[in-house]
Design an enzyme around this catalytic site. Sequence first.
Site, PDB file in Angstrom:
ATOM      1  N   ALA A 191       4.544  43.598 -26.768  1.00 53.27           N
ATOM      2  CA  ALA A 191       3.536  44.455 -26.130  1.00 53.27           C
ATOM      3  C   ALA A 191       3.883  44.682 -24.667  1.00 53.27           C
ATOM      4  CB  ALA A 191       2.150  43.829 -26.270  1.00 53.27           C
ATOM      5  N   ASP A 192       4.280  43.620 -23.972  1.00 48.33           N
ATOM      6  CA  ASP A 192       4.688  43.740 -22.570  1.00 48.33           C
ATOM      7  C   ASP A 192       5.905  44.646 -22.431  1.00 48.33           C
ATOM      8  OD1 ASP A 192       2.883  42.185 -21.023  1.00 48.33           O
ATOM      9  OD2 ASP A 192       3.810  40.355 -21.750  1.00 48.33           O
ATOM     10  N   VAL A 193       6.914  44.398 -23.253  1.00 45.62           N
ATOM     11  CA  VAL A 193       8.155  45.158 -23.141  1.00 45.62           C
ATOM     12  C   VAL A 193       7.910  46.633 -23.455  1.00 45.62           C
ATOM     13  CG1 VAL A 193      10.457  45.463 -24.118  1.00 45.62           C
ATOM     14  CG2 VAL A 193       9.642  43.169 -23.560  1.00 45.62           C
ATOM     15  N   GLY A 196       6.224  48.323 -20.595  1.00 42.40           N
ATOM     16  CA  GLY A 196       7.200  48.604 -19.549  1.00 42.40           C
ATOM     17  C   GLY A 196       8.064  49.804 -19.887  1.00 42.40           C
TER      18      GLY A 196
END
Length: 409
Positions: A191-193, A196
């Site tokens: 989710a973070d990647v 980004g």
Amino acid sequence: MGADQAARPDVEGFPSSLSGPLSDVLVVDLSRALAGPHATMMLGDLGARVVKVEAPGHGDDTRGWGPPFVTPAGEGERESTYFLSANRNKESIALDLKDAEDRAVLLDLVDRADVIVENFRTGVLERLGLGLDRLLERNPRLVALSITGFGHDGPEGGRAGYDQIAQGEAGLMSLTGSGPDDPQRVGTPIADVLAGMYGAYGVLAALHERERTGRGTVVRTSLLAAVVGVHAFQGTRWTVGGELGQAQGNHHPSIAPYGLFRCAGGAVQIAVGSEALWARFCAAFDLDPAREGFATNPERVGRRDETIALVESAFASWEAEPLLAKLADAGIPAGKVRTLDEVYAWDQTASQGLLLDVEHATLGRVTLPGPPLRFFGADGAEQTATDHRPPPTLDQHGAAVRSWVRGEA
């Protein structure tokens, strides 16, 4: 692009700009943890000069995330491998955003910047007098990327966002695992990647638009938006088809046979994604492609367990490596499940520029996973940047950046 671009000096061994399509772009990175730093690392990979602003004393949260930590020569300041994963091609300056003098340094950077990236909780920058609306008033050409957990507005816009929570809330865990009663997180902070990646994609679009309008804009995304954005067929499976997807292990919900299949002493993966491939597969293993109940993909999906049993029966006498060779000869997409040490030792990984050797300020020569993009000219010559730089130590470039914004360098 940003003011005074041509005057950028070298900063402790960093060239005035790295080579690449964004070599005339200055990015001020106020983000921490992973989503924002991954976005700015992507921009740095493309040649942008990225100045990472960190809290004095402890820096980015991920500097403390571990183990594993690595200590140079068994002594000195330890380095987090987590931090190293998301911060190549950046300079570091430590600034206390509650301190007037440090805030003035930041505003000087903003005045020169093309892009600013932040992932604070909604309202934090405003309370510091650094709201994005104010920053765009100072620098109307500024492109601002804001990444939140669940969006900056809406009924839950102020929620803090962490990767695993977002994977669950955005439905990804309900689709991942051995079955519907076994929800699992993806093994990387996806989710973070993804947030980004979407953020960097938005920044590039905004920079392109600025070439026409002369003005910057605010780009917003979130962990929630990023995961929903990659629901792909699982999304329309529900919104259009009314069928609710659920976790079902290592087999595709809409294609069969497609997944992980046992063989003698191991397992292989195959993707029989068309009827032509099914015919080839059956010819290779002496099966009847027109067998009743298995002749079409919808039939095979409807009899998934029987299809799996049929394939594994055909594979039962085969060791994995000879089986992969046979599948390759038959033109069937197939592969093994590699561990990460095997991936990084694989010649194909190295051939794609996915390993970078850099000289870290304290650790010396280290190998990092490399950027996933390569560029080639019309003549076929590779133009991919080769002068990547290591993740910085905390405030490694603070003095030089301060000197630069004061016009002393």
